[in-house]
Enzyme design. Structure first.
Site: not given
Length: 141
Positions: A46, A48, A73, A75, A78
């Site tokens: 992802h 991040e 936002s 998950c 992350c």
């Protein structure tokens, strides 16, 4: 947030999921990344996670003085990584498309700032309209 959005756009242009992130320490970007699950066939890369990976190993004191910016936002995966490394601040581009684990992060003392950036929102909406199955895969639906 502009740098995180730039990363999201890179991911989108490469055929991936347009979520970008940057890790900032003392006003300087030390790691940047975007979701590369499609491009690299990854189960976990992802935005991040990519930003943290690209920052390389850091001393705990560095993480504890960082802010991570993310276009969407974070998950559960992350968010767990943010907690694991003790990153105290998260700036979220938007959470209308997807509400991650903001409450968990807040409960653990992380400061969350949601900026409701229209460019972040519009990019996600465009992507979801074009590739709904890929979006559902990314969020585990």
């Amino acid at each position: 947030m502009a740098a995180a959005l730039e990363e999201a756009r890179k991911g989108y242009q490469a055929g991936g999921i347009p979520i970008g992130s940057v890790l900032v320490y003392q006003g300087k970007v030390i790691g940047r990344g975007h979701n590369k699950r499609v491009q690299q066939g990854s189960a976990i890369l992802h935005g991040e996670m990519d930003a943290l990976e690209n920052a390389g190993r850091q001393p705990a004191a560095v993480y504890k003085d960082c802010t991570i910016y993310t276009t969407l936002s974070p998950c559960p995966m992350c968010s767990g990584t943010i907690l694991l490394y003790g990153i105290p601040r998260v700036v979220v581009g938007e959470n209308r498309t997807f509400m991650g684990e903001e409450e968990l992060l807040k409960a653990r003392g992380v400061t969350i700032t949601v900026v409701n950036d229209e460019a972040c929102y519009n990019l996600m909406q465009q992507f979801i309209k074009e590739k709904p199955a890929l979006w559902n895969e990314d969020i585990g639906v």
